[in-house]
Design an enzyme around this catalytic site. Sequence first.
Site, PDB file in Angstrom:
ATOM      1  CB  CYS A  33      32.498  41.604  88.779  1.00 22.59           C
ATOM      2  SG  CYS A  33      31.921  40.349  89.927  1.00 22.59           S
ATOM      3  N   GLY A  34      34.866  43.728  87.683  1.00 21.26           N
ATOM      4  CA  GLY A  34      35.376  44.400  86.505  1.00 21.26           C
ATOM      5  C   GLY A  34      36.854  44.130  86.265  1.00 21.26           C
TER       6      GLY A  34
END
Lengths: 290, 290
Positions: A115-116
């Site tokens: 998700c980063g």
Amino acid sequence: MGRITTRTKVLAINDDDARRREDVLAAEEPLELRVDGKPLAVTMRTPGDDIELAHGFLLGEGVIASREDVATARYCDSVDESGRNTYNVLDLTLSPGVPSPTVGVERNFYTTSSCGICGKAALDAVRTRTRFDPASDPVPVDPAVLAGLPDALRQRQRVFAATGGLHAAALFDHHGKLHVVREDVGRHNAVDKAIGWAVLQGRVPLAGAGLLVSGRASFELVQKAAMAGIPVLAAVSAPSSLAVELAAEQGMTLIGFLRGKSMNVYTGHHRLTGTLAQPAHRSASRGPAR
Amino acid sequence: MGRITTRTKVLAINDDDARRREDVLAAEEPLELRVDGKPLAVTMRTPGDDIELAHGFLLGEGVIASREDVATARYCDSVDESGRNTYNVLDLTLSPGVPSPTVGVERNFYTTSSCGICGKAALDAVRTRTRFDPASDPVPVDPAVLAGLPDALRQRQRVFAATGGLHAAALFDHHGKLHVVREDVGRHNAVDKAIGWAVLQGRVPLAGAGLLVSGRASFELVQKAAMAGIPVLAAVSAPSSLAVELAAEQGMTLIGFLRGKSMNVYTGHHRLTGTLAQPAHRSASRGPAR
């Protein structure tokens, strides 16, 4: 194949005048690339130089590193409903030992990120994938030489002259010679064709070379240059933020807004030579001159 | 989020002068779209209006037909290695009864075609996918109204004015009013954002609307307009061959090279009104005037 342009009837309106005339359009057709029997990607491209396009695309995706990695490349010999070969499907087989790419590599490139996902993740991914090192290439970049490139490119944009509808990409050397010019409705395709030409010529990594593009410099264009080992990218229009970040990360020289003798140097100033090199370095450094 | 532009140091060369100054860049970052928990696509976009972008993209791919088809849309709440949410991953869930898209739908769209892949196959695929019928939309198209659009668009391109590096897309009505203007480093993204705005407003199908784009008109842009039920597409630059074919197939009015009072009408002349409609029809027809 004679399909680079097509003709159409157009109603040309100019102020209070309207008349029918013929107009020439840049051709756009889908090209499906199949590798080792599996569909890999479809791109909307201007027909012509498809084999180059395929080689440039595969180099940019890290699937191949040289022409030796491709065993065969030929158009699929099936026909459409009217019995003609459309020459819109290209079958490639890789040489023994070259792993087949994951299907959908093109757009799924980042989807393994967590998700980063961010600019940094994208930069990291490119760094690990590049087989070459543009940063170590000492090719000199003379603004006086760059100044002549856009005109030289425009003179060789034959299809653009007819249609006004094509992007162009070229490979140049530090003397300002254009070694290859390719045009396409898609900016990425034009770059893939130019780099694919070099792959087929056995010229990759493109040490000492520059890539010239007729439009803007995006992240993906810098990525394609880096994957081919090209140390210099010059764009007629603006670069994006991530294009500048990746060029800096890869030690490349990135030029934008190249319009005759006017240009912006975003990264890689250390390659600058010629009469401007001294003033440039003077104003760049507040410490002692190196 | 304030990430639409970034600043960078640049060496600005102009003739024999070179000086360091600040330059403003259009921001480019990857956006990953996840639908029902699965990664669907990654696009390099200018941050901002991401929810609109997602809705426009999904409408264009035929995944949704209205805002009601999306149950939730939110940024993934995970963080990158520095502990910040990058806002670069968007999670969408579809409403009950709306089928999840096939992963990789975007680029694999044509790959189900046989070897006879060609312009016609692409046109057929779009025709079967469109839920709306732009052909039946009688919206009048007045060249005098169109003439004012590029200036109106430019005035509202705030980020372009700062960076020179963005594409723009707008939705306009037949009075020439721009209802929404969106900018992006990617031309498709700008269109997805503008159309996505309309999806979120409950305005799709966009009957009576026109789509204005700052650059060229490709097949994919005409496709996006058709998927939203937009009957008119006006482009500042050239259309491609397949863009013209698809616009004709869909009964849309396609305008190219829209530069003030000068423009080319490629398809859908029957919508033309105003002072030019009569002369246009006269010169178009060699038979009796209708």
